[in-house]
Design a protein around this motif. Sequence first.
Motif, PDB file in Angstrom:
ATOM      1  N   ASP A 104       0.833  -1.211   0.000  1.00 41.19           N
ATOM      2  CA  ASP A 104       0.000   0.000   0.000  1.00 41.19           C
ATOM      3  C   ASP A 104       0.866   1.259   0.000  1.00 41.19           C
ATOM      4  OD1 ASP A 104      -2.170  -1.636   0.148  1.00 41.19           O
ATOM      5  OD2 ASP A 104      -3.040  -0.725   1.933  1.00 41.19           O
ATOM      6  N   GLY A 105       0.281   2.346  -0.498  1.00 41.52           N
ATOM      7  CA  GLY A 105       0.980   3.624  -0.453  1.00 41.52           C
ATOM      8  C   GLY A 105       0.035   4.764  -0.751  1.00 41.52           C
ATOM      9  N   PHE A 106       0.499   5.972  -0.508  1.00 39.03           N
ATOM     10  CA  PHE A 106      -0.279   7.172  -0.791  1.00 39.03           C
ATOM     11  C   PHE A 106       0.673   8.310  -1.103  1.00 39.03           C
ATOM     12  CE2 PHE A 106       0.471   7.138   3.796  1.00 39.03           C
ATOM     13  CZ  PHE A 106       1.005   8.406   4.001  1.00 39.03           C
ATOM     14  N   ASP A 107       0.152   9.331  -1.712  1.00 36.54           N
ATOM     15  CA  ASP A 107       0.940  10.532  -1.989  1.00 36.54           C
ATOM     16  C   ASP A 107      -0.025  11.687  -2.180  1.00 36.54           C
ATOM     17  OD1 ASP A 107       3.230  12.030  -2.321  1.00 36.54           O
ATOM     18  OD2 ASP A 107       3.524  11.501  -4.435  1.00 36.54           O
ATOM     19  N   TYR A 108       0.467  12.901  -2.040  1.00 35.15           N
ATOM     20  CA  TYR A 108      -0.347  14.078  -2.288  1.00 35.15           C
ATOM     21  C   TYR A 108       0.549  15.265  -2.572  1.00 35.15           C
ATOM     22  CZ  TYR A 108       0.691  15.178   2.643  1.00 35.15           C
ATOM     23  OH  TYR A 108       1.325  15.432   3.828  1.00 35.15           O
ATOM     24  N   ALA A 109      -0.020  16.283  -3.181  1.00 36.31           N
ATOM     25  CA  ALA A 109       0.665  17.550  -3.431  1.00 36.31           C
ATOM     26  C   ALA A 109      -0.390  18.644  -3.451  1.00 36.31           C
ATOM     27  CB  ALA A 109       1.420  17.526  -4.762  1.00 36.31           C
ATOM     28  N   LEU A 110      -0.105  19.754  -2.791  1.00 38.68           N
ATOM     29  CA  LEU A 110      -1.045  20.867  -2.723  1.00 38.68           C
ATOM     30  C   LEU A 110      -0.337  22.123  -3.223  1.00 38.68           C
ATOM     31  CD1 LEU A 110      -1.419  19.056   0.236  1.00 38.68           C
ATOM     32  CD2 LEU A 110      -3.623  20.147  -0.160  1.00 38.68           C
ATOM     33  N   ASP A 111      -0.788  22.591  -4.380  1.00 39.89           N
ATOM     34  CA  ASP A 111      -0.163  23.737  -5.031  1.00 39.89           C
ATOM     35  C   ASP A 111      -1.247  24.607  -5.644  1.00 39.89           C
ATOM     36  OD1 ASP A 111       2.835  22.919  -4.990  1.00 39.89           O
ATOM     37  OD2 ASP A 111       1.837  21.177  -5.849  1.00 39.89           O
ATOM     38  N   GLY A 112      -1.172  25.913  -5.380  1.00 44.73           N
ATOM     39  CA  GLY A 112      -2.165  26.821  -5.934  1.00 44.73           C
ATOM     40  C   GLY A 112      -3.558  26.394  -5.507  1.00 44.73           C
ATOM     41  N   PRO A 113      -4.505  26.351  -6.438  1.00 42.35           N
ATOM     42  CA  PRO A 113      -5.875  25.984  -6.065  1.00 42.35           C
ATOM     43  C   PRO A 113      -6.130  24.480  -6.057  1.00 42.35           C
ATOM     44  CG  PRO A 113      -5.826  26.637  -8.349  1.00 42.35           C
ATOM     45  CD  PRO A 113      -4.424  26.826  -7.830  1.00 42.35           C
ATOM     46  N   TYR A 114      -5.110  23.649  -6.300  1.00 42.80           N
ATOM     47  CA  TYR A 114      -5.360  22.229  -6.478  1.00 42.80           C
ATOM     48  C   TYR A 114      -4.731  21.371  -5.385  1.00 42.80           C
ATOM     49  CZ  TYR A 114      -7.150  23.403 -11.069  1.00 42.80           C
ATOM     50  OH  TYR A 114      -7.890  23.928 -12.086  1.00 42.80           O
ATOM     51  N   ALA A 115      -5.500  20.396  -4.936  1.00 43.16           N
ATOM     52  CA  ALA A 115      -5.003  19.318  -4.088  1.00 43.16           C
ATOM     53  C   ALA A 115      -5.025  18.048  -4.923  1.00 43.16           C
ATOM     54  CB  ALA A 115      -5.874  19.152  -2.846  1.00 43.16           C
ATOM     55  N   ARG A 116      -3.879  17.436  -5.121  1.00 46.74           N
ATOM     56  CA  ARG A 116      -3.784  16.185  -5.884  1.00 46.74           C
ATOM     57  C   ARG A 116      -3.406  15.086  -4.910  1.00 46.74           C
ATOM     58  NH1 ARG A 116      -1.714  20.354  -9.103  1.00 46.74           N
ATOM     59  NH2 ARG A 116      -2.795  20.579 -11.102  1.00 46.74           N
ATOM     60  N   PHE A 117      -4.137  13.979  -4.933  1.00 50.98           N
ATOM     61  CA  PHE A 117      -3.896  12.940  -3.946  1.00 50.98           C
ATOM     62  C   PHE A 117      -4.175  11.572  -4.555  1.00 50.98           C
ATOM     63  CE2 PHE A 117      -7.983  14.970  -3.526  1.00 50.98           C
ATOM     64  CZ  PHE A 117      -8.909  13.951  -3.385  1.00 50.98           C
ATOM     65  N   HIS A 118      -3.437  10.564  -4.056  1.00 53.13           N
ATOM     66  CA  HIS A 118      -3.472   9.234  -4.652  1.00 53.13           C
ATOM     67  C   HIS A 118      -3.335   8.179  -3.556  1.00 53.13           C
ATOM     68  CE1 HIS A 118      -2.076  12.077  -7.661  1.00 53.13           C
ATOM     69  NE2 HIS A 118      -0.865  12.076  -7.148  1.00 53.13           N
ATOM     70  N   VAL A 119      -4.054   7.083  -3.722  1.00 54.36           N
ATOM     71  CA  VAL A 119      -3.914   5.897  -2.878  1.00 54.36           C
ATOM     72  C   VAL A 119      -3.758   4.707  -3.814  1.00 54.36           C
ATOM     73  CG1 VAL A 119      -5.149   4.317  -1.346  1.00 54.36           C
ATOM     74  CG2 VAL A 119      -5.168   6.748  -0.866  1.00 54.36           C
ATOM     75  N   LEU A 120      -2.830   3.792  -3.482  1.00 52.39           N
ATOM     76  CA  LEU A 120      -2.660   2.622  -4.336  1.00 52.39           C
ATOM     77  C   LEU A 120      -2.355   1.384  -3.509  1.00 52.39           C
ATOM     78  CD1 LEU A 120       0.571   1.765  -4.682  1.00 52.39           C
ATOM     79  CD2 LEU A 120       0.609   3.790  -6.111  1.00 52.39           C
ATOM     80  N   ASP A 121      -2.539   0.241  -4.143  1.00 54.22           N
ATOM     81  CA  ASP A 121      -2.333  -1.061  -3.516  1.00 54.22           C
ATOM     82  C   ASP A 121      -1.698  -1.967  -4.554  1.00 54.22           C
ATOM     83  OD1 ASP A 121      -2.423  -3.482  -2.221  1.00 54.22           O
ATOM     84  OD2 ASP A 121      -4.602  -3.547  -2.007  1.00 54.22           O
ATOM     85  N   ALA A 122      -0.380  -2.226  -4.394  1.00 55.54           N
ATOM     86  CA  ALA A 122       0.328  -3.102  -5.328  1.00 55.54           C
ATOM     87  C   ALA A 122       0.053  -4.560  -5.001  1.00 55.54           C
ATOM     88  CB  ALA A 122       1.831  -2.827  -5.265  1.00 55.54           C
ATOM     89  N   MET A 123       0.050  -5.392  -6.020  1.00 55.53           N
ATOM     90  CA  MET A 123      -0.242  -6.807  -5.826  1.00 55.53           C
ATOM     91  C   MET A 123       0.820  -7.463  -4.939  1.00 55.53           C
ATOM     92  SD  MET A 123       0.967  -8.708  -9.353  1.00 55.53           S
ATOM     93  CE  MET A 123       0.873 -10.293  -8.548  1.00 55.53           C
ATOM     94  N   GLY A 124       0.383  -8.494  -4.206  1.00 51.90           N
ATOM     95  CA  GLY A 124       1.322  -9.250  -3.401  1.00 51.90           C
ATOM     96  C   GLY A 124       1.576  -8.623  -2.044  1.00 51.90           C
ATOM     97  N   ARG A 125       2.664  -9.063  -1.431  1.00 50.57           N
ATOM     98  CA  ARG A 125       2.997  -8.644  -0.075  1.00 50.57           C
ATOM     99  C   ARG A 125       4.510  -8.637   0.057  1.00 50.57           C
ATOM    100  NH1 ARG A 125       2.627  -6.613   4.199  1.00 50.57           N
ATOM    101  NH2 ARG A 125       1.481  -7.170   6.079  1.00 50.57           N
ATOM    102  N   GLY A 126       5.037  -7.905   1.009  1.00 50.92           N
ATOM    103  CA  GLY A 126       6.460  -7.935   1.290  1.00 50.92           C
ATOM    104  C   GLY A 126       7.262  -7.056   0.349  1.00 50.92           C
ATOM    105  N   LEU A 127       8.549  -7.387   0.205  1.00 51.12           N
ATOM    106  CA  LEU A 127       9.476  -6.501  -0.497  1.00 51.12           C
ATOM    107  C   LEU A 127       9.117  -6.326  -1.968  1.00 51.12           C
ATOM    108  CD1 LEU A 127      11.982  -4.758  -0.283  1.00 51.12           C
ATOM    109  CD2 LEU A 127      13.374  -6.803  -0.679  1.00 51.12           C
ATOM    110  N   SER A 128       8.715  -7.389  -2.649  1.00 51.32           N
ATOM    111  CA  SER A 128       8.376  -7.255  -4.073  1.00 51.32           C
ATOM    112  C   SER A 128       7.201  -6.296  -4.262  1.00 51.32           C
ATOM    113  CB  SER A 128       8.057  -8.615  -4.690  1.00 51.32           C
ATOM    114  OG  SER A 128       6.943  -9.212  -4.045  1.00 51.32           O
ATOM    115  N   ALA A 129       6.197  -6.374  -3.364  1.00 52.20           N
ATOM    116  CA  ALA A 129       5.053  -5.470  -3.449  1.00 52.20           C
ATOM    117  C   ALA A 129       5.477  -4.040  -3.128  1.00 52.20           C
ATOM    118  CB  ALA A 129       3.951  -5.924  -2.497  1.00 52.20           C
TER     119      ALA A 129
END
Length: 406
Positions: free
Chosen positions: A188-213
């Motif tokens: 799992d992971g997330f990211d975001y950036a807030l600049d000017g009038p925009y908030a950009r945000f993301h959530v993701l879930d890579a397949m599998g588990r552990g280091l490869s994921a």
Amino acid sequence: MEHDPRHRALLRLLELTHLARGDDVAGCVSTALAPLDLAATCYLVDQEQQQLHPLPVPGTTVAARPLAVDGTVAGRAYALVRAQPGEGHRRWLPLVDGTERLGVVELVPGPAADLDGLDDWAQTFTNLVGHLVAVKLPYGDTLHQTRRTRPMTVAAELLLGMLPPLTFTDDRLVLSCLLQPSYDVGGDGFDYALDGPYARFHVLDAMGRGLSAAVMAVTALAAIRSARRDGHGLVAMARAADEALREQFGRAGFATAVLADLDVDTGQLRYLNAGHPPPLLLRAGKAVRELGDGRRLPLGLDEGIPALGREQLEPGDRLLLYTDGVVEARDPDGDLFGTARLIDHAEQAAQAQLPAPETLRVLSRHLLAFQSAPTRDDATLLLLDWTPTPPRRAVPPSPTAGSLPS
């Protein structure tokens, strides 16, 4: 003009920390406060946000013990981001970097301390300490070690080092994130950036588990971030992740994700859903619908150009993004946590007007209690609270806000 003693303490703290390491911060705080006959213990919250751990002062033995977040005065100061009175004249003050909750500070006045107007000044001083902790965090390991209760896997170390702070607040929104399990997260992971009038945000879930994921998640996040910083929109960000994942993993690697942007001036939301659970929209304390448009295949499995989903937010709306590790968590009998239970707890938190970061901490506690065991899969939550008025609940009160609650 000669500075008053409290002003000199602020300047002294800044002076001392120019050449300080992370493990020197607590000592710098004590040295700056000593002329005012004030003593302080800094506590940092652990990765699980369950306990507050005392930050050691070099050359001294730390007598203080960890304190629970739930059920203590110190924990209340942390959870509500509000100073709390302790025994006698001591104070418990939230320790924040901007609005990123780091812990608390216990301030103990001595017999010669001047108590007049101390409350407002003490929070200002503590806010400066929070900034200094955050600044020194990347340069050593002591501050990280204080926040850890057990070893962290390589996958978690890799992924957590990629992520932004858990909470950001400005005068129009609060954006807060939480990722569990803290020491063994992989895909799992997330990211975001807030600049000017925009908030950009993301959530993701890579397949599998552990280091490869974790490597897949970091690859996708880096590709999205790179495209975003090059000025590209949501579709191009997803395309960049497609290409990076295909190049590194072929058809064997993919990630589900929600990529979104919000015009914080107008409340216009656009989003793209790459095979991920749909975001939940909460309005007036109630979940009103799932946002089910903007569909495409997961990142790494390329397809045609999708139509973006769109939603007009209203003042006070909350948007909750999550990974499937939340709703697919199971109790000892095998029952799912489920979307309905997530909605119920999210509504209760909204109606209680809990700050966004505390809402996610409470949701995480409900999830852990439901499982009665550590999470079997990564569980990530991202909550965006949009309002046209300054979201004051996420920050300590300003010096004009008055004294401690009774």
